[in-house]
Design a protein around this motif. Sequence first.
Motif, PDB file in Angstrom:
ATOM      1  N   SER A 173     -59.783 -32.493 -16.385  1.00 41.39           N
ATOM      2  CA  SER A 173     -60.204 -31.428 -17.052  1.00 41.39           C
ATOM      3  C   SER A 173     -59.165 -30.277 -17.682  1.00 41.39           C
ATOM      4  O   SER A 173     -58.231 -29.807 -16.895  1.00 41.39           O
ATOM      5  CB  SER A 173     -61.284 -30.565 -16.050  1.00 41.39           C
ATOM      6  N   VAL A 174     -59.426 -29.813 -18.782  1.00 35.18           N
ATOM      7  CA  VAL A 174     -58.785 -28.664 -19.330  1.00 35.18           C
ATOM      8  C   VAL A 174     -59.853 -27.711 -18.730  1.00 35.18           C
ATOM      9  O   VAL A 174     -61.114 -27.630 -19.269  1.00 35.18           O
ATOM     10  CB  VAL A 174     -58.690 -28.545 -20.851  1.00 35.18           C
ATOM     11  N   GLY A 175     -59.450 -26.662 -18.096  1.00 36.04           N
ATOM     12  CA  GLY A 175     -60.113 -25.272 -17.689  1.00 36.04           C
ATOM     13  C   GLY A 175     -60.872 -25.557 -16.412  1.00 36.04           C
ATOM     14  O   GLY A 175     -60.476 -26.336 -15.810  1.00 36.04           O
ATOM     15  N   SER A 176     -61.667 -24.862 -16.074  1.00 37.22           N
ATOM     16  CA  SER A 176     -62.304 -23.759 -17.004  1.00 37.22           C
ATOM     17  C   SER A 176     -61.393 -22.682 -17.322  1.00 37.22           C
ATOM     18  O   SER A 176     -60.582 -22.404 -16.534  1.00 37.22           O
ATOM     19  CB  SER A 176     -63.631 -23.322 -16.200  1.00 37.22           C
ATOM     20  N   LEU A 177     -61.713 -22.360 -18.537  1.00 35.11           N
ATOM     21  CA  LEU A 177     -60.801 -21.178 -19.200  1.00 35.11           C
ATOM     22  C   LEU A 177     -61.722 -20.295 -19.636  1.00 35.11           C
ATOM     23  O   LEU A 177     -62.636 -20.553 -20.010  1.00 35.11           O
ATOM     24  CB  LEU A 177     -59.622 -21.748 -20.411  1.00 35.11           C
ATOM     25  N   GLY A 178     -61.214 -19.092 -19.848  1.00 34.69           N
ATOM     26  CA  GLY A 178     -61.819 -17.982 -20.497  1.00 34.69           C
ATOM     27  C   GLY A 178     -62.847 -17.250 -19.481  1.00 34.69           C
ATOM     28  O   GLY A 178     -63.875 -16.472 -19.635  1.00 34.69           O
ATOM     29  N   GLN A 179     -62.491 -17.407 -18.196  1.00 41.56           N
ATOM     30  CA  GLN A 179     -63.361 -16.747 -17.201  1.00 41.56           C
ATOM     31  C   GLN A 179     -63.181 -15.504 -17.190  1.00 41.56           C
ATOM     32  O   GLN A 179     -64.332 -14.691 -16.712  1.00 41.56           O
ATOM     33  CB  GLN A 179     -62.924 -17.604 -15.764  1.00 41.56           C
ATOM     34  N   TYR A 180     -62.231 -14.877 -17.307  1.00 44.25           N
ATOM     35  CA  TYR A 180     -61.733 -13.541 -16.877  1.00 44.25           C
ATOM     36  C   TYR A 180     -61.510 -12.619 -18.240  1.00 44.25           C
ATOM     37  O   TYR A 180     -60.582 -12.714 -18.898  1.00 44.25           O
ATOM     38  CB  TYR A 180     -60.673 -13.323 -15.933  1.00 44.25           C
ATOM     39  N   PRO A 181     -62.454 -11.858 -18.471  1.00 43.05           N
ATOM     40  CA  PRO A 181     -62.431 -10.705 -19.609  1.00 43.05           C
ATOM     41  C   PRO A 181     -60.979 -10.065 -19.642  1.00 43.05           C
ATOM     42  O   PRO A 181     -60.498  -9.839 -18.378  1.00 43.05           O
ATOM     43  CB  PRO A 181     -63.542  -9.763 -19.371  1.00 43.05           C
ATOM     44  N   GLY A 182     -60.616 -10.088 -20.836  1.00 45.90           N
ATOM     45  CA  GLY A 182     -59.361  -9.309 -20.951  1.00 45.90           C
ATOM     46  C   GLY A 182     -57.876 -10.098 -20.691  1.00 45.90           C
ATOM     47  O   GLY A 182     -56.673  -9.566 -20.882  1.00 45.90           O
ATOM     48  N   SER A 183     -58.018 -11.457 -20.149  1.00 49.13           N
ATOM     49  CA  SER A 183     -57.050 -12.237 -20.076  1.00 49.13           C
ATOM     50  C   SER A 183     -56.929 -13.287 -21.145  1.00 49.13           C
ATOM     51  O   SER A 183     -57.972 -13.685 -21.783  1.00 49.13           O
ATOM     52  CB  SER A 183     -56.807 -13.039 -18.757  1.00 49.13           C
ATOM     53  N   TYR A 184     -55.720 -13.690 -21.545  1.00 50.95           N
ATOM     54  CA  TYR A 184     -55.676 -14.698 -22.684  1.00 50.95           C
ATOM     55  C   TYR A 184     -55.220 -15.878 -21.948  1.00 50.95           C
ATOM     56  O   TYR A 184     -53.788 -15.979 -21.279  1.00 50.95           O
ATOM     57  CB  TYR A 184     -54.365 -14.070 -23.705  1.00 50.95           C
ATOM     58  N   ASP A 185     -55.623 -17.067 -22.042  1.00 55.87           N
ATOM     59  CA  ASP A 185     -55.446 -18.314 -21.397  1.00 55.87           C
ATOM     60  C   ASP A 185     -54.998 -19.467 -22.407  1.00 55.87           C
ATOM     61  O   ASP A 185     -55.530 -19.393 -23.344  1.00 55.87           O
ATOM     62  CB  ASP A 185     -56.731 -19.019 -20.702  1.00 55.87           C
ATOM     63  N   ILE A 186     -53.730 -19.767 -21.851  1.00 52.11           N
ATOM     64  CA  ILE A 186     -53.261 -20.835 -22.846  1.00 52.11           C
ATOM     65  C   ILE A 186     -53.263 -22.293 -22.182  1.00 52.11           C
ATOM     66  O   ILE A 186     -52.557 -22.392 -20.909  1.00 52.11           O
ATOM     67  CB  ILE A 186     -51.851 -20.631 -23.291  1.00 52.11           C
ATOM     68  N   VAL A 187     -53.819 -23.174 -22.577  1.00 51.52           N
ATOM     69  CA  VAL A 187     -53.526 -24.726 -22.303  1.00 51.52           C
ATOM     70  C   VAL A 187     -52.888 -25.549 -23.447  1.00 51.52           C
ATOM     71  O   VAL A 187     -53.810 -25.610 -24.366  1.00 51.52           O
ATOM     72  CB  VAL A 187     -54.761 -25.330 -21.538  1.00 51.52           C
ATOM     73  N   GLU A 188     -51.829 -25.876 -23.384  1.00 52.04           N
ATOM     74  CA  GLU A 188     -51.356 -26.453 -24.473  1.00 52.04           C
ATOM     75  C   GLU A 188     -50.346 -27.412 -24.476  1.00 52.04           C
ATOM     76  O   GLU A 188     -49.588 -27.638 -23.304  1.00 52.04           O
ATOM     77  CB  GLU A 188     -50.475 -25.195 -25.167  1.00 52.04           C
ATOM     78  N   ASN A 189     -50.260 -28.413 -25.116  1.00 48.24           N
ATOM     79  CA  ASN A 189     -49.165 -29.598 -24.978  1.00 48.24           C
ATOM     80  C   ASN A 189     -49.519 -30.369 -23.650  1.00 48.24           C
ATOM     81  O   ASN A 189     -48.762 -30.304 -22.750  1.00 48.24           O
ATOM     82  CB  ASN A 189     -48.002 -29.100 -25.109  1.00 48.24           C
ATOM     83  N   ILE A 190     -50.720 -31.283 -23.871  1.00 47.69           N
ATOM     84  CA  ILE A 190     -51.043 -31.775 -22.634  1.00 47.69           C
ATOM     85  C   ILE A 190     -51.139 -33.259 -23.169  1.00 47.69           C
ATOM     86  O   ILE A 190     -51.780 -33.400 -23.992  1.00 47.69           O
ATOM     87  CB  ILE A 190     -52.381 -31.222 -22.082  1.00 47.69           C
ATOM     88  N   GLU A 191     -50.604 -34.272 -22.154  1.00 47.44           N
ATOM     89  CA  GLU A 191     -50.845 -35.660 -22.479  1.00 47.44           C
ATOM     90  C   GLU A 191     -51.374 -36.165 -21.172  1.00 47.44           C
ATOM     91  O   GLU A 191     -50.692 -36.347 -20.083  1.00 47.44           O
ATOM     92  CB  GLU A 191     -49.453 -36.275 -22.939  1.00 47.44           C
ATOM     93  N   VAL A 192     -52.388 -36.996 -21.507  1.00 44.25           N
ATOM     94  CA  VAL A 192     -53.022 -37.679 -20.355  1.00 44.25           C
ATOM     95  C   VAL A 192     -53.179 -39.076 -20.850  1.00 44.25           C
ATOM     96  O   VAL A 192     -53.792 -39.396 -21.934  1.00 44.25           O
ATOM     97  CB  VAL A 192     -54.663 -37.185 -20.063  1.00 44.25           C
ATOM     98  N   TYR A 193     -52.622 -40.180 -20.345  1.00 40.28           N
ATOM     99  CA  TYR A 193     -52.623 -41.473 -20.382  1.00 40.28           C
ATOM    100  C   TYR A 193     -52.799 -42.549 -19.264  1.00 40.28           C
ATOM    101  O   TYR A 193     -52.438 -42.368 -18.110  1.00 40.28           O
ATOM    102  CB  TYR A 193     -51.160 -41.644 -21.060  1.00 40.28           C
TER     103      TYR A 193
END
Length: 457
Positions: free
Chosen positions: A287-307
């Motif tokens: 799973s990517v996330g969960s993200l965006g749970q907390y108002p005011g924070s900026y969440d980054i999930v980037e460059n992920i490789e699942v193989y």
Amino acid sequence: MRFQTSFAAVLLNTLGATATWTAYQEYLSGLPAHVSKHQSPRPAITFKPKQPFEKFPKSPSRGRTCYVQSHNDLKTDDSPYILDAVNKCNNGGRVIFPQGTTYVIGTALDLSHLSHIDIDIQAYIQFSNDTDYWQANSFFQTFQNATTFFELGGTDVNVYGGGMLDGNGQIWYDLYAKNIYILRPILFGTIGLQSGSISNLKMRYSPQYYNFIANSTDVVFQGIDISGFSQSSALAKNTDGWDTYRSNNIVIQNSVINNGDDCVSFKPNSTEILVQNLHCNGSHGISVGSLGQYPGSYDIVENIEVYNISLSNATDGARIKVWPGTASALSGDLQGGGGSGRVNNITYEDLSITNVDYAIEVTQCYGQKNLTLCNEFPSNLTITNVKISNVHGTTSKKYDPISGYVVCSSPTVCSNITLEDIALVTPSGVENEFTCGAVDESLLHGINCTTLNKGSN
Ligand SMILES: *[C@@H]1O[C@H](CO)[C@@H](O)[C@H](O)[C@H]1NC(C)=O
Ligand SMILES: *[C@@H]1O[C@H](CO)[C@@H](O)[C@H](O)[C@H]1NC(C)=O
Ligand SMILES: *[C@@H]1O[C@H](CO)[C@@H](O)[C@H](O)[C@H]1NC(C)=O
Ligand SMILES: *[C@@H]1O[C@H](CO)[C@@H](O)[C@H](O)[C@H]1NC(C)=O
Ligand SMILES: *[C@@H]1O[C@H](CO)[C@@H](O)[C@H](O)[C@H]1NC(C)=O
Ligand SMILES: *[C@@H]1O[C@H](CO)[C@@H](O)[C@H](O)[C@H]1NC(C)=O
Ligand SMILES: *[C@@H]1O[C@H](CO)[C@@H](O)[C@H](O)[C@H]1NC(C)=O
Ligand SMILES: *[C@@H]1O[C@H](CO)[C@@H](O)[C@H](O)[C@H]1NC(C)=O
Ligand SMILES: *[C@@H]1O[C@H](CO)[C@@H](O)[C@H](O)[C@H]1NC(C)=O
Ligand SMILES: *[C@@H]1O[C@H](CO)[C@@H](O)[C@H](O)[C@H]1NC(C)=O
Ligand SMILES: *[C@@H]1O[C@H](CO)[C@@H](O)[C@H](O)[C@H]1NC(C)=O
Ligand SMILES: *[C@@H]1O[C@H](CO)[C@@H](O)[C@H](O)[C@H]1NC(C)=O
């Protein structure tokens, strides 16, 4: 030989919970007939077939050796012995927990300042069942109120040896069923580790996630065997295999996971993560996330490789879960929504699924049952450049005839989500039928989309 005699004594004296008994017996049954104070060779770590995003620093070999003493009674706290050995052999040495020995950890261990050290765990290590002590003293990690039994961090640390870490989870699963606000410790806290490897270990019955990797870079996990289901009617919840957080260039590979929540989960600020060659059973997918749970924070999930992942008996295979732009609640102790950020450049390739509810799930409505409300307040988190390819197998009956779900909260916050070479079938024989919404369906190759109308529930 000496160890063999003590096994019998220990076995007869063990009064621990059923789960602990099982894990310890499993540990004993895996031992060779003759054990000695041998030193495990540090496992060679190779990256195959995919390479990590960045090269890993070299780890020089170690000099001094420290054996960890033990009361060997599965009762008395051995933490002082552990700290003593670690302090003596930090900065260039190796610490050995010998095969056949048992240890109890009943003290929250600050191992955050390790440097150029190998920790060779051949033994059975059990965390004490004193839930009051742990709730007051385990390390608070803030994110999702997570706490850990110990914090392992520093520079250039290798942990290996074939031993077993037993979180004594049953007592926690039963307690959590009565009170969801108790703080259940995470078994293995990799916090602030710059370069290292964790390999060839068995992890059993974690009270919560098995691994939390935070503030770390250049760390590889390999050959980890995770298992632990509750033996009472209280479920072992939130037992994620790995959660990554504020970490870069992490590899998780060649491991087997039997658990009841995410197999691997990429939490806020997880970048350059490679996950390959896993068997996940009973999980909630990768799973990517969960993200965006907390108002005011900026969440980054980037460059992920699942193989090359096989998933069975799971709720999801490939999953991206984002909270909507409005307050929502998944449960009393898991609430959120309104945070912003981005999910970008995510690749899932070669997933084989059996008995999985949704083989693929992308949602920007996590924790919110009212889709109308969700569409009214689209997620503040964008999802871009996602490619999911070569996913095949049979789903569960749960959503039959549907085998996947790709629904954004608005076309303005999702772009370039591509599905390719998907060959899914439901138990009733329907192929590649998905629920789709607010996405470019021309990029969902070979998918028969049942479009979710904006505003429907
Ligand atoms: C907790 O562990 C101690 C020491 O091993 C044992 O005597 C006790 O029975 C355990 N308590 C429970 C509730 O499992
Ligand atoms: C990570 O580092 C930040 C900044 O130094 C710190 O505030 C935080 O407590 C650390 N641990 C976690 C789990 O974020
Ligand atoms: C931590 O738990 C408390 C209540 O137990 C809750 O109010 C709070 O929102 C939780 N914090 C996080 C970061 O999840
Ligand atoms: C994630 O990174 C962004 C950009 O650097 C930063 O604004 C944000 O505070 C970070 N979030 C966490 C949870 O560390
Ligand atoms: C895929 O992973 C399995 C182990 O889970 C491994 O046996 C197999 O060799 C891997 N395949 C490739 C192409 O690496
Ligand atoms: C796989 O997961 C299921 C629960 O979904 C469990 O019943 C089964 O025992 C697990 N298999 C193994 C090998 O642990
Ligand atoms: C996106 O991820 C792939 C691996 O899946 C990587 O090769 C590529 O460099 C990444 N793109 C960028 C712009 O970093
Ligand atoms: C899936 O779960 C069933 C029991 O529910 C079990 O028989 C089977 O072995 C599991 N699959 C795997 C790969 O563990
Ligand atoms: C869902 O949200 C909409 C918009 O806010 C509201 O009008 C509707 O009553 C809500 N439905 C339910 C079942 O709560
Ligand atoms: C989040 O989204 C809501 C609804 O779309 C919007 O009102 C709010 O301004 C956004 N917040 C941020 C920080 O982007
Ligand atoms: C779409 O995303 C893939 C990576 O998943 C990337 O290779 C491709 O360049 C992107 N296409 C566009 C038009 O941005
Ligand atoms: C697509 O789904 C619809 C609705 O379930 C069905 O009637 C149709 O036959 C499906 N098309 C294909 C090509 O499978």
